[in-house]
Enzyme design. Structure first.
Site, PDB file in Angstrom:
ATOM      1  N   CYS A   2      57.045   3.041  12.794  1.00 13.56           N
ATOM      2  CA  CYS A   2      57.385   1.810  13.580  1.00 13.56           C
ATOM      3  C   CYS A   2      56.719   0.744  12.941  1.00 13.56           C
ATOM      4  CB  CYS A   2      56.511   2.029  15.040  1.00 13.56           C
ATOM      5  SG  CYS A   2      56.758   3.540  16.103  1.00 13.56           S
ATOM      6  N   ARG A  27      61.381   1.208   8.976  1.00 16.95           N
ATOM      7  CA  ARG A  27      60.282   1.980   9.540  1.00 16.95           C
ATOM      8  C   ARG A  27      60.557   2.763  10.636  1.00 16.95           C
ATOM      9  NH1 ARG A  27      55.279   0.034   7.346  1.00 16.95           N
ATOM     10  NH2 ARG A  27      54.321   0.942   8.943  1.00 16.95           N
ATOM     11  N   TRP A  74      59.931   4.461  15.753  1.00 17.72           N
ATOM     12  CA  TRP A  74      60.282   5.585  15.586  1.00 17.72           C
ATOM     13  C   TRP A  74      59.526   6.794  16.424  1.00 17.72           C
ATOM     14  CZ3 TRP A  74      57.530   9.947  13.406  1.00 17.72           C
ATOM     15  CH2 TRP A  74      58.455  10.898  12.827  1.00 17.72           C
ATOM     16  N   ASN A  99      51.583   0.671  16.539  1.00 17.15           N
ATOM     17  CA  ASN A  99      52.163   1.710  15.249  1.00 17.15           C
ATOM     18  C   ASN A  99      51.184   2.542  15.103  1.00 17.15           C
ATOM     19  OD1 ASN A  99      53.143   2.638  13.202  1.00 17.15           O
ATOM     20  ND2 ASN A  99      52.494   1.273  11.859  1.00 17.15           N
ATOM     21  N   GLY A 100      51.302   3.743  15.243  1.00 17.14           N
ATOM     22  CA  GLY A 100      50.322   4.798  15.112  1.00 17.14           C
ATOM     23  C   GLY A 100      50.393   5.652  16.292  1.00 17.14           C
ATOM     24  N   GLU A 479      64.383  18.812  -4.699  1.00 17.32           N
ATOM     25  CA  GLU A 479      64.752  17.356  -4.496  1.00 17.32           C
ATOM     26  C   GLU A 479      66.210  17.500  -4.141  1.00 17.32           C
ATOM     27  OE1 GLU A 479      63.771  14.856  -3.657  1.00 17.32           O
ATOM     28  OE2 GLU A 479      65.008  13.368  -4.472  1.00 17.32           O
ATOM     29  N   LYS A 483      67.664  16.071  -0.598  1.00 16.60           N
ATOM     30  CA  LYS A 483      68.598  14.939  -0.318  1.00 16.60           C
ATOM     31  C   LYS A 483      69.581  15.430   0.477  1.00 16.60           C
ATOM     32  CE  LYS A 483      67.089  12.252  -1.353  1.00 16.60           C
ATOM     33  NZ  LYS A 483      65.704  11.824  -2.002  1.00 16.60           N
ATOM     34  N   GLU A 486      68.514  15.914   4.272  1.00 14.28           N
ATOM     35  CA  GLU A 486      68.201  14.873   5.009  1.00 14.28           C
ATOM     36  C   GLU A 486      69.343  13.976   5.524  1.00 14.28           C
ATOM     37  OE1 GLU A 486      65.394  12.163   3.229  1.00 14.28           O
ATOM     38  OE2 GLU A 486      66.165  12.496   1.314  1.00 14.28           O
ATOM     39  N   HIS A 502      63.473  38.130  -5.127  1.00 17.17           N
ATOM     40  CA  HIS A 502      62.212  38.514  -4.294  1.00 17.17           C
ATOM     41  C   HIS A 502      62.464  38.331  -2.722  1.00 17.17           C
ATOM     42  CE1 HIS A 502      60.323  39.467  -7.789  1.00 17.17           C
ATOM     43  NE2 HIS A 502      60.538  38.399  -8.492  1.00 17.17           N
ATOM     44  N   LYS A 601      61.680   5.366   6.688  1.00 17.15           N
ATOM     45  CA  LYS A 601      61.290   5.175   5.122  1.00 17.15           C
ATOM     46  C   LYS A 601      60.075   5.222   5.037  1.00 17.15           C
ATOM     47  CE  LYS A 601      62.838   3.825   1.133  1.00 17.15           C
ATOM     48  NZ  LYS A 601      63.187   4.953   0.272  1.00 17.15           N
TER      49      LYS A 601
HETATM   50  C1  F6R Z   1      63.322  11.576   0.942  1.00 14.25           C
HETATM   51  C2  F6R Z   1      62.215  10.816   0.924  1.00 14.25           C
HETATM   52  C3  F6R Z   1      60.906  11.083   1.401  1.00 14.25           C
HETATM   53  C4  F6R Z   1      59.783  10.395   0.918  1.00 14.25           C
HETATM   54  C5  F6R Z   1      58.128  10.571   1.612  1.00 14.25           C
HETATM   55  C6  F6R Z   1      57.101  10.091   0.600  1.00 14.25           C
HETATM   56  O1  F6R Z   1      64.256  10.959   0.249  1.00 14.25           O
HETATM   57  O2  F6R Z   1      62.184   9.334   0.657  1.00 14.25           O
HETATM   58  O3  F6R Z   1      60.722  12.541   1.245  1.00 14.25           O
HETATM   59  O4  F6R Z   1      59.766  10.615  -0.666  1.00 14.25           O
HETATM   60  O5  F6R Z   1      58.497  10.376   2.640  1.00 14.25           O
HETATM   61  O6  F6R Z   1      57.241   8.677   0.937  1.00 14.25           O
HETATM   62  P1  F6R Z   1      56.430   7.761  -0.230  1.00 14.25           P
HETATM   63  O7  F6R Z   1      57.003   7.894  -1.669  1.00 14.25           O
HETATM   64  O8  F6R Z   1      56.984   6.246   0.201  1.00 14.25           O
HETATM   65  O9  F6R Z   1      55.181   7.936  -0.091  1.00 14.25           O
END
Ligand code: F6R
Length: 606
Positions: A2, A27, A74, A99-100, A479, A483, A486, A502, A601
């Site tokens: 948020c 956010r 959020w 927020n929190g 990774e 990607k 998500e 395994h 984000k």
């Molecule tokens: C995936 C992604 C998240 C962030 C994770 C950590 O594409 O962006 O998995 O990598 O939330 O975020 P930071 O790096 O901002 O601590």
């Protein structure tokens, strides 16, 4: 997560608050709202959906007033409904944005309900509104009201409160969630981060944990957790004041994929010393002290950490453990063999990563941060920053920050290896030369958008997908899977190639996409056998690697070729097609690429 905003000044604040919320949209974006005080009345507008919905509502029903608060949500407690959207208004007297998470909200809600308070939402935040309404009705003035409410709540929070009884005053507080206060001669603005106010003022004060403040257009009074007046430094922030645009690309993510050559060049420059050698920006003394490292991170940053571990162990012979940040701070990690904790975070605000690095500090470790946002909480709290120079990353899925993190990590591995004698100068120069070619090679990789599109078109109809990699390419496989899931909501998992037999091989069935990163080094032969096993069971085999590496897999259905490079650097170049594959699959499926469902984000709740 948020984002919260508050403004008090001499201008009509509706557009100011909306402008700041726009800059906080990364956010959260499932609902939003605004409340102002005008003619001694609180005016409230809230909507479900993206900020554009709130803007549309406000065009029809504008609000007035020179003091107000705003929120972008959020959802944590309570579904996505207008009732659960902030601000929460109680008795037409108090409005709050939060927020929190208020962890003891169940007890507080019961206590307040027993006193006759009626709740209209399912959120934890609404207890804050009721608590303020209660203490203000009891006659407490703003400082006392804040003190009284803070003595009752537990958890993580940053909040801003408006009260009709104090129409020129904002009440704010923070603990564990970020809050910046921007000031100028005739106004003050509060927000979850400084980017939301940089277009209005560059003079910013950051509240510390347990601080609270009473703010008018002319005064800022801050108190610490012991209820003493506190002086907090005013710093000049450097964040870009402009609202970022997509520069002609369809999505921020597409733009950010294309920005990787610059992000990497700038990061390499930041890691280069005056003699042109790679230095990781650390002096020899700091490097000499690094005898055992713990890397702390979440999500994509965690996969960067895991790739970094291979590099640091291989080139510098220094032991490394990687810890998922959200797990680390609840364990009792034995750190006796460690000297150094390095947290990796794009945003510098992920609460899990922040808590983890604080935990490491308490264990007596020296703390470093590989961070992209330099005005962030983590940047301020670590002993030393190793910056990624990726520039603002807006798309929720991390792309250029990830490859920039990898650059910092390999520079650190090289510097450490040179310092402790594990890496000879010729090999260091070779890797450095290879690294300098990466921006150009990524530039060339942009043609992959065309060649990957038909593969994405097939992938979009899949329900599940496996990503494989061996050795340094195993974390890259994880990774790649992250990607894809998500962005396209297709179930995807990353496995170490050798681990398939395994257990995960049971998932294989005809047509299941298996994306495998392949290398030309000594691990290649073994990866080929693992892939053969997948092919024999009908897997749809997609390989990603250099021409030489993919030539070894003549049975692959699809081949994605990356430019030639030292196998050690394959994770950086291999990340790009994985990003493009996820991007195009999502695009073809029609999902919301820059703001995928349920994600935000910057994850500022545990
Ligand atoms: C995936 C992604 C998240 C962030 C994770 C950590 O594409 O962006 O998995 O990598 O939330 O975020 P930071 O790096 O901002 O601590």
């Amino acid at each position: 997560m948020c984002g919260i905003v508050g403004y008090v000044g001499n201008k009509i604040c509706q557009e100011i608050i909306l402008g700041s919320l726009e800059r906080l949209e990364y956010r959260g974006y499932d609902s939003s709202g605004i409340a102002t005080i005008y003619n001694d009345q609180i005016q409230l507008r809230r909507t479900v959906g993206k900020l554009s919905e709130l803007k549309a509502k406000i065009i029809k029903e504008p609000v007035s007033g020179t003091i107000g608060i705003g929120h972008i949500r959020w959802a944590t407690h309570g579904g996505v409904t207008e009732q659960n959207a902030h601000p929460h208004l109680v008795n037409s007297e108090v409005a709050i944005v939060h927020n929190g998470i208020i962890e003891n909200y169940v007890e507080l809600k019961k206590e307040l309900t027993d006193k006759g308070f009626l709740f209209s939402s399912d959120t934890d935040s609404e207890v804050l509104a009721h608590l303020f309404a209660y203490v203000i009705e009891q006659g407490l003035r703003p400082v006392e009201a804040l003190k009284a409410v803070l003595s009752k709540i537990e958890g993580a929070y940053s909040f801003a409160v408006l009260s009709k009884s104090y129409p020129g005053t904002l009440m704010v507080a923070r603990n564990a969630s970020p809050l910046a206060i921007g000031i100028s001669d005739d106004m003050a603005i509060v927000a979850s981060d400084a980017t939301a106010m940089a277009h209005l003022t560059r003079q910013v004060t950051y509240l510390k944990d347990n601080d609270y403040a009473v703010i008018t257009s002319k005064r800022l009074d801050i108190y610490n957790g012991k209820n003493e007046p506190a002086n907090r430094e005013v710093v000049k922030v450097n964040v870009s004041p402009v609202l970022l645009d997509k520069a002609g690309f369809k999505h921020y993510m597409e733009k950010e994929i294309h920005e990787q050559p610059d992000a990497i060049s700038h990061t390499i420059s930041a890691m280069t010393d005056v003699n042109g050698g790679l230095s990781a920006g650390l002096d020899l003394q700091s490097l000499a002290k690094m005898k055992g490292i713990v890397l702390l991170a979440a999500g994509t940053s965690f996969y960067a950490a895991q790739i970094g571990r291979y590099w640091i162990e291989r080139l510098a012979g220094v032991p490394v453990v990687c810890e998922i940040a959200s797990e680390y701070h609840y364990r009792n990690p034995v750190a006796s063999h460690q000297t150094t904790a390095i947290v990796i975070s794009q945003s510098g605000e992920s609460i899990d990563s922040l808590m983890a690095i604080r935990h490491a500090k308490n264990l007596g470790l020296e703390t470093f941060g590989i961070v992209n946002v330099l005005d962030s909480t983590i940047s301020r709290e670590v002993d030393k920053i190793l910056p990624t120079r990726a520039g603002p990353e807006i798309g929720v899925a991390s792309t250029k920050a990830f490859t920039a993190q990898l650059v910092v990590l390999i520079c650190l591995a090289i510097s450490l290896g040179r310092q402790n004698g594990s890496l000879d100068v010729d090999k260091a120069v070779d890797i450095h030369q290879g690294l300098l070619k990466i921006p150009g090679a990524i530039g060339k990789s942009m043609t992959l958008f065309d060649s990957i599109l038909p593969i994405a078109n097939q992938l979009k109809n899949s329900h599940s997908c496996l990503f494989l990699g061996r050795d340094i390419l195993f974390p890259l496989a994880c990774e790649g899977a992250l990607k894809l899931k998500e962005l396209s909501y297709i179930h995807a998992e990353g496995f170490a190639s050798g681990e398939m037999k395994h257990g995960p091989i049971a998932l294989l069935e005809k047509g299941l996409p298996v994306v495998s990163f392949v290398s030309e080094d000594e691990s290649a032969r073994k990866s080929i056998s693992n892939l053969k096993e997948a092919e024999a069971r009908g897997g749809f085999i997609i390989v990603i690697g250099t021409q030489t590496a993919v030539n070894l897999i003549d049975f692959a259905t699809e081949k994605i070729i990356i430019p030639d490079c030292d196998p050690l650097l394959t994770p950086i170049l291999g990340a790009v097609p994985a990003q493009i594959l996820a991007y195009l699959t999502a695009y073809e499926k029609g999902t919301d690429i820059d703001q995928p469902r349920n994600l935000a984000k910057s994850v500022t709740v545990e």
